[in-house]
Each structure stands twice: as C-alpha cells, then as structure tokens.
Scaffold this motif. Structure first.
Motif, PDB file in Angstrom:
ATOM      1  N   PHE A 244       0.834  -1.195   0.000  1.00 29.50           N
ATOM      2  CA  PHE A 244       0.000   0.000   0.000  1.00 29.50           C
ATOM      3  C   PHE A 244       0.870   1.246   0.000  1.00 29.50           C
ATOM      4  CE2 PHE A 244      -2.659  -3.298   1.788  1.00 29.50           C
ATOM      5  CZ  PHE A 244      -3.878  -3.082   1.174  1.00 29.50           C
ATOM      6  N   GLU A 245       0.338   2.314  -0.562  1.00 29.66           N
ATOM      7  CA  GLU A 245       1.040   3.596  -0.569  1.00 29.66           C
ATOM      8  C   GLU A 245       0.118   4.677  -0.023  1.00 29.66           C
ATOM      9  OE1 GLU A 245       2.092   3.737  -4.662  1.00 29.66           O
ATOM     10  OE2 GLU A 245       0.176   4.592  -5.307  1.00 29.66           O
TER      11      GLU A 245
ATOM     12  N   GLN B 201      -1.966   8.214   0.493  1.00 25.91           N
ATOM     13  CA  GLN B 201      -2.591   9.241  -0.356  1.00 25.91           C
ATOM     14  C   GLN B 201      -3.426  10.201   0.492  1.00 25.91           C
ATOM     15  OE1 GLN B 201      -5.316   7.612  -3.251  1.00 25.91           O
ATOM     16  NE2 GLN B 201      -6.606   6.618  -1.730  1.00 25.91           N
TER      17      GLN B 201
ATOM     18  N   GLY C 180       4.598   2.520   0.543  1.00 29.48           N
ATOM     19  CA  GLY C 180       4.757   2.017  -0.817  1.00 29.48           C
ATOM     20  C   GLY C 180       5.765   0.897  -0.920  1.00 29.48           C
ATOM     21  N   LYS C 181       6.315   0.463   0.205  1.00 25.99           N
ATOM     22  CA  LYS C 181       7.323  -0.608   0.213  1.00 25.99           C
ATOM     23  C   LYS C 181       6.923  -1.765   1.129  1.00 25.99           C
ATOM     24  CE  LYS C 181      11.071   2.712  -0.620  1.00 25.99           C
ATOM     25  NZ  LYS C 181      12.336   3.283  -0.095  1.00 25.99           N
TER      26      LYS C 181
ATOM     27  N   ARG D 150      -3.801   3.450  -0.625  1.00 28.24           N
ATOM     28  CA  ARG D 150      -4.292   2.716  -1.786  1.00 28.24           C
ATOM     29  C   ARG D 150      -3.314   1.606  -2.129  1.00 28.24           C
ATOM     30  NH1 ARG D 150      -3.301   7.637  -6.092  1.00 28.24           N
ATOM     31  NH2 ARG D 150      -1.026   7.673  -5.948  1.00 28.24           N
ATOM     32  N   ARG D 151      -3.806   0.622  -2.838  1.00 27.93           N
ATOM     33  CA  ARG D 151      -2.931  -0.466  -3.260  1.00 27.93           C
ATOM     34  C   ARG D 151      -1.913   0.038  -4.276  1.00 27.93           C
ATOM     35  NH1 ARG D 151      -7.976  -3.093  -3.242  1.00 27.93           N
ATOM     36  NH2 ARG D 151      -8.139  -4.723  -1.661  1.00 27.93           N
ATOM     37  N   SER D 152      -0.678  -0.387  -4.087  1.00 27.65           N
ATOM     38  CA  SER D 152       0.368  -0.049  -5.041  1.00 27.65           C
ATOM     39  C   SER D 152       0.347  -1.040  -6.194  1.00 27.65           C
ATOM     40  CB  SER D 152       1.743  -0.091  -4.357  1.00 27.65           C
ATOM     41  OG  SER D 152       2.771   0.041  -5.312  1.00 27.65           O
ATOM     42  N   GLN D 153       0.628  -0.568  -7.386  1.00 22.40           N
ATOM     43  CA  GLN D 153       0.668  -1.443  -8.549  1.00 22.40           C
ATOM     44  C   GLN D 153       1.931  -2.298  -8.572  1.00 22.40           C
ATOM     45  OE1 GLN D 153      -1.973  -1.716 -10.651  1.00 22.40           O
ATOM     46  NE2 GLN D 153      -2.892  -0.321  -9.152  1.00 22.40           N
ATOM     47  N   ASN D 154       2.847  -2.028  -7.630  1.00 12.09           N
ATOM     48  CA  ASN D 154       4.110  -2.761  -7.601  1.00 12.09           C
ATOM     49  C   ASN D 154       4.093  -3.941  -6.643  1.00 12.09           C
ATOM     50  OD1 ASN D 154       5.294  -0.899  -9.379  1.00 12.09           O
ATOM     51  ND2 ASN D 154       5.696   0.508  -7.673  1.00 12.09           N
TER      52      ASN D 154
END
Length: 265
Positions: free
Chosen positions: A181-182, A184, A208-209, A240-244
C-alpha cells in the motif's frame, strides 16, 4: 419532475454479504446528501439518519437497543424504575424521555448524555452484522422529535471497524500477504477522522514498500488491531494499493483469533 422529488425517490440497495458496511458508508459520505440508511436483518430494522456527511440520529426496532434498556444496562435506572417509567409511558402520550424528566428520574443533561450513548451503540452494533439488506434513501427527514448528535461518517467508519468482531473478514478484503500500500492522505482528512497517535504511527508505516504482512506485524498494536486499522485506512482512501505489489496468499496469525486465515489466490 422537480429535482427534490427525484432526489427523495432515489434509493441505493446493497447486501452486507456482498459489500461491507464501511464501504457503503464511505460511498454515502462522498455524496454528502441528507438521507436515511435502513439496515434490515430478520425482524430487526435499524435506521441511521445522515446529513452533511455525519450521523445525526439513529433508531432501532430491537428491544435491546431501546432507551429504557440502555438506561438500565448503564445503571442510570433500576429495574423497578424502568418498569414504573414503562407503565407511565403506556398511560401517557408523552415520549419516554419526557416522562423520565417530568418524574425526576433523570436530569435533561443526564438524559442527553444517555441518548448520545444509545445512538452510538445502535450505530456500532451494525458493524457486527455480516448479513442483511441495507437501503439508503436520499431525501429530507422529519427531525421534530429527534435528539440530534453530530458524528462525522469518517469517524463512524474508523470506530466501527475497530469494534468489528471479525478481523479475518476485513483483512480478506485487503489483498494478499505481499500486497503493498502507498499513502494518499492529507492532514485535513486525518483531523476529520480523528486519528490518535498510535493510529497515525501505523499510517506512517505505509510507504509504498512495506507489505500487508509487514504492516500487520510491525505496527504499534497486535496484528488483529493493525489489520482492522489498515482496512479502515483503505476504505477512507488514506492509502491505496500499489501497482508494484507481489501476489501470494495472506497467512497472518492473530493472537485474538483461534487460528490463521487466508484469502484464496
């Protein structure tokens, strides 16, 4: 047809088995329109009245949620006083609260405090429902006999999720073990949600990591509590969910639960 008439006829229907209550409430919050949320399960109906993105009143047909039972449960009325005031209510057109004040069972201030607690208890109780139908009807409602409170829906979602009895079901909606998650969020949103220091500390771990597993196990609370909060943050769109993120099956053991749980890949 005038816009106001169209608005009053609009209804949103949902099933709790398909969409979790916090997610429904956030959708209602985004629209910022007055309306009535009606949740039905078997013979019980509970209604929440909202305006400007906040709960202002709630009612329930469940006898256990009644004002009299709440007053007895919290020690404000003895069983004898409850029976006497109930009898008075059957003999008078006045509302229960009026009779309690008229006969000096409670002061107006004490009664207002109790009604606030009662309304909140009705709202929190809905977060334990896993099944039932929810309808949101947009439109004005009669406030003539309501004792009004002001409880922002962001705070309702956060507090309700924290009180939800089943963390497994909530975390299953977040993703897999390796989901990342990152952030926002902005400061105004945190103030409106009324995050405390430990909740803010958990939110700041979202960078985000870190994975969902890491957030649940490294946060300031027990994993079950961290998971509830992460779900609430996600519903409130603070994260939000990270695309990574990587895929996998979540297996997080909660000390307060009887065993591990997982979400199918």
């Amino acid at each position: 047809m005038p816009d106001t008439e169209q608005e009053k006829r609009y209804e949103y229907h949902g099933q709790l088995r398909q969409t979790a209550l916090p997610e429904m409430l956030y959708t209602i919050y985004l629209h910022r329109v007055p309306g009535t949320i009606a949740a039905r399960q078997s013979e019980v109906t509970k209604e929440i009245f909202v305006r400007d993105g906040a709960v202002i009143h709630a009612t329930s047909t469940d006898r256990d949620d009644s004002l009299g039972h709440h007053l007895e449960r919290t020690g404000r009325l003895t069983p004898g006083q409850l029976a006497a005031s109930t009898q008075l209510r059957g003999e008078s057109p006045k509302r229960h609260g009026e009779l309690l004040i008229d006969h000096d069972y409670l002061s107006p201030g004490a009664l207002y405090e109790a009604i606030q607690e009662q309304i909140r208890a009705i709202v929190w109780s809905l977060f334990s429902w896993e099944e039932g139908e929810v309808t949101f009807t947009i439109g004005e409602f009669d406030e003539a006999h309501m004792v009004r409170i002001y409880l922002p829906l962001r705070q309702v979602i956060l507090e309700g999720v924290k009180r939800a009895p089943d963390a497994k079901a909530l975390v299953a909606r977040l993703g897999r073990k390796e989901t990342v998650f990152e952030p926002q969020w902005n400061t105004e949103e945190l103030i409106e949600a009324a995050l405390d220091a430990l909740e803010l500390a958990l939110l700041r771990l979202v960078d985000g990591k870190r994975t969902l597993y890491e957030l649940c196990t490294q946060g300031p609370h027990k994993p079950a509590e961290n998971a509830r909060l992460i779900y609430a943050f996600h519903v409130l769109r603070l994260i939000r969910r990270s695309q990574n993120g990587r895929s996998g099956v979540v297996k997080i053991r909660f000390q307060r639960d009887s065993g591990a749980f997982g979400r199918p890949s």
